[in-house]
Structures are given as C-alpha cells and as structure tokens.
Write an enzyme that holds these catalytic residues in place. Structure first.
Site, mmCIF file in Angstrom:
data_model
loop_
_atom_site.group_PDB
_atom_site.id
_atom_site.type_symbol
_atom_site.label_atom_id
_atom_site.label_comp_id
_atom_site.label_asym_id
_atom_site.label_seq_id
_atom_site.Cartn_x
_atom_site.Cartn_y
_atom_site.Cartn_z
ATOM 1 N N GLY A 14 0.817 -1.216 0.000
ATOM 2 C CA GLY A 14 0.000 0.000 0.000
ATOM 3 C C GLY A 14 0.843 1.254 0.000
ATOM 4 N N PHE A 17 -1.094 7.018 2.711
ATOM 5 C CA PHE A 17 -0.456 7.782 3.784
ATOM 6 C C PHE A 17 0.315 6.876 4.738
ATOM 7 C CE2 PHE A 17 -3.983 10.840 2.820
ATOM 8 C CZ PHE A 17 -3.176 11.896 2.439
ATOM 9 N N GLU A 173 -18.261 18.267 1.782
ATOM 10 C CA GLU A 173 -17.373 18.966 0.852
ATOM 11 C C GLU A 173 -17.865 18.855 -0.580
ATOM 12 O OE1 GLU A 173 -13.371 18.449 3.632
ATOM 13 O OE2 GLU A 173 -13.788 17.023 2.023
ATOM 14 N N ASP A 302 -6.324 2.783 7.634
ATOM 15 C CA ASP A 302 -7.764 2.506 7.694
ATOM 16 C C ASP A 302 -8.072 1.029 7.871
ATOM 17 O OD1 ASP A 302 -8.029 5.181 7.272
ATOM 18 O OD2 ASP A 302 -8.874 5.033 5.261
ATOM 19 N N ALA A 318 -6.343 10.645 7.718
ATOM 20 C CA ALA A 318 -4.991 10.680 7.177
ATOM 21 C C ALA A 318 -3.965 10.825 8.289
ATOM 22 C CB ALA A 318 -4.869 11.837 6.176
#
Length: 416
Positions: A14, A17, A173, A302, A318
């Site tokens: 992965g 972050f 958002e 996550d 994050a």
C-alpha cells in the site's frame, strides 16, 4: 533476530499515507524495503473532492510513488496487486511472483461500503481514487451538458438534480463544491438552461451532519450549506439507488447524478491472513500494531482496528494513518537492533477539519474551534502544507487564489 546471509526484507503493501510514512520511518534501518501497490501513484485523498468538482486536476493531488521515494536506494517500488499472504512461509503472493518477507506492513486502506448493495456502486460512485474523481467529474459535467441539449423540462429537472448520500466530511465537501460549480462557475457559459437552478440534496441517515464534530460545528455546517442552496436531509436513509435517481425516507428522488459518501469497508486483507475482521472488515491489532499470532505482521491505517486507552477506536483519518505507519516503521527499526518498541502506539489527536465551500470551513483543535473565513484560511494552509512537493503547493495555492476572485474552475474536462 539476526540476518546473516542477506539484509532483512520489509514488504509494505500500500502506497497511501500509512505505507509512505512507514517507508520514510525505515530510512537508514539497513533493511531492504519493497513497496507494493496496484497503482503507480500516491494520492492526497483529502483534496480528491476538488478534482471531482473540476477545481483541480489529478496531477495536482497525486504523484508517482517512485517520485516520492526518489533518492531511496533501499526502497524498491513494484506495481503489483497482492492476491494473498502465506504466513507459514512468510511470503506475499502476487500474480507475477511470490515475495518472501521478514517483516510485513499491510496498509491497503479501505474501499466504499454499500451496506450489502454492491450493485449500487456503478450507479452511485464513491470517492477514494483519482479514477473515482475523474468519473464523478465527467458525470457532473455531462449532466449539465445533457440538460442544455434537452427539450424536455422534466428531463432537464432530473438531470440538474444531484444527490449526495452521506453527511460526513466527504459528503459535505462535495455538496458545497457542487453548489459553487452550479451557482458561480457555470451560469455565464450556458444559455438554454440555468445551472444555478440545480437542485443539490445531501442525505444523511443519522440525526446530524459531521457526527465526529461537536454539535455546534455540525449545526454551523448545515446552516452554511443551506445558505448555499443545498437541501440537507437528516434521518433520511437511502433504501434504493436506481439508474435515474434514488429512494430515501420513502420518497423517490429523480436525479441526474447520485454520489456515495456514506461508508467505507476495509480491504480484504483479513482474508489474506485468515483472521476475523470487525463489522467493517478492519483487522484488530495489539498495542504495537501487530496481529495476534503474527508478531512480524503490522497492520496500519484505515485497515487497522486500534483501540485507545479510553476504549475508543482510533478514527480513520490521514493523520492517524501517518502516525500508525511511522510507528510501525520505527518499531521494526528497533527490532532490527534487537530492541523492543519503547511504548505502545498512542494516537495523538491533532484536530479535525472540513471545508464547506468558498470562505467557509470548520476546524476543531482541542478546545479551539474555528468557523467561517478564518476556518477556511486555516484549512487551506494546512492542506497546502501537507502536499508532497513545492510545485504542488504553489500550483494549488495559485489555483485557489485565482478561483477565489474569479470563480473559475479550469479542470472541466469530460474524459470518460
């Protein structure tokens, strides 16, 4: 643990972050690091909604992982999709090759959760990747184009109705950005329809928006969205998503675009390890972020179900992903020196932020709460600061300044 015939090998699965932070923490450890990802780029997910709403282009918020790891001869980046893990042989399985590891860090993140209705995914895309963002951007812009060409008033009304499912930060958002696109950017360029008459609905199954924020800030966000013309509906669970709309709280809503921001589910890594995940597929880990029975396997970001001393789960943000990745990398460094981690992982809450629209955001930093223009300025500075390189910081900052004064969104390309 000693390695006499070769340097120890650490595999990181992965390049988000958590994975990038782990690789950075392992610098100078003497280990050979293999960073595996099915994509070739690292994406700054907090700004994906701006790509989806044409404010920024994909390369403004994503960078090749090889570029991020430049100058690191100890890191080998491989664009490979992982298909499984053999914990007995300590190998990671891919379609191309099986790779042995001494330590493994799994940071594969999460995908959209449709709560058992995976067939809704093609009708209501979520926002987790550059591909998702460009698909959403194309659907949004195509809806306006189709409305301009339509001669049927009912078809026009449906095409200019946008439904966002989920009242978390992403949903808020998206709703604010779509409102600005429709009411500020597009009206001077369309002549047969008025984009400013677009109907934008934000549906939340719970009692309020932004449940992770204090109720005062949640209320502020709702009122700010409503001033922007967004219809906010709480306690409005979606029962069905259809090709031409959605059904929520017993009402059928014809819509040109339905977007999903209601939930996430962890990657299938629990199946790779043969362990039981929680309801969202996350893997429970111990205080050192390792999996029970597999002391050389770290799960971060996550994908990890981490519980703090107060019994509360660490949020999927994050900031927490970066902290976990850094902790896992440092823990392996110490183990390579024959030491144990000094202390268990502890998440440091540096605050929570969400932007609502132009000149409006909410910020929660300990006892400090910011709203409105001051909150938006703080949000902007923080997000620009955490971009990967100087070019991206400058370009994004200039784009935001130009958009602030001109309302122009320059990435309005329909590419799918």
């Amino acid at each position: 643990m000693t390695f006499t015939d070769r340097p120890p090998r650490v595999i990181i699965i992965g390049g988000g972050f958590a994975g990038i932070a782990a690789a950075q923490a392992l610098k100078g450890s003497g280990a050979r690091i293999l960073l595996l990802d099915s994509q070739n780029h690292h994406c700054f997910q907090p700004l994906l909604y701006q790509v989806a709403t044409a404010a920024l282009a994909g390369p403004d918020v994503a960078w090749p992982i090889r570029y991020v790891m430049r100058g690191r001869p100890d890191v080998t980046v491989l664009m490979l999709a992982v298909e499984g893990i053999d914990t007995a042989r300590k190998t990671v399985k891919t379609r191309v090759v099986d790779i042995a590891y001494d330590f493994l860090i799994i940071a594969t993140g999460a995908a959209h959760s449709y709560f058992g209705h995976d067939d809704w995914a093609r009708l209501a895309p979520g926002l987790k990747s550059i591909d998702d963002a460009t698909l959403i951007r194309s659907r949004l812009l195509a809806a306006f184009e189709q409305a301009e060409a339509s001669v049927d008033p009912l078809a026009r009304a449906r095409l200019l109705t946008f439904v966002i499912v989920g009242g978390g930060p992403t949903g808020v958002e998206l709703a604010g950005a779509i409102s600005e696109l429709a009411r500020r950017t597009l009206p001077p360029e369309f002549h047969r329809v008025d984009p400013a008459r677009a109907r934008i609905l934000l549906l939340e199954a719970g009692p309020r928006l932004l449940s992770a924020f204090p109720e005062r800030l949640s209320t502020y966000a709702r009122r700010a969205l409503e001033r922007m013309g967004v219809e906010v509906r709480t306690e409005a669970a979606v029962a069905e998503v259809r090709p031409a709309g959605a059904v929520a709280a017993g009402e059928e809503i014809p819509a040109g675009v339905v977007l999903w921001a209601a939930g996430v589910r962890a990657s299938p890594a629990a199946n790779w390890l043969g362990v039981a995940g929680d309801d969202a597929g996350r893997i429970p880990v111990g205080p050192e972020l390792t999996v029970a029975g597999f002391p050389d396997v770290y799960v971060v970001g996550d994908l990890a179900h981490v519980t703090g001393p107060d019994g509360v789960s660490v949020p999927a943000l994050a900031a927490s992903a970066k902290q976990m990745g850094w902790y896992a990398g440092r823990a392996i460094r110490r183990r390579l020196r024959g030491e144990r981690p000094r202390k268990p992982f502890r998440y440091r809450d540096h605050g929570n932020l969400a932007t609502i629209g132009r000149k409006s955001a909410i910020v929660k930093l300990g006892r400090l709460e910011l709203t409105g223009f001051v909150g938006w300025l703080f949000w902007s500075v923080v997000h620009v600061y955490f971009l990967v390189n100087l070019r991206s910081r400058l370009f994004v900052a200039i784009s935001w300044i130009a958009a602030y004064f001109t309302f122009h969104r320059g990435a309005r390309l329909i590419t799918r």
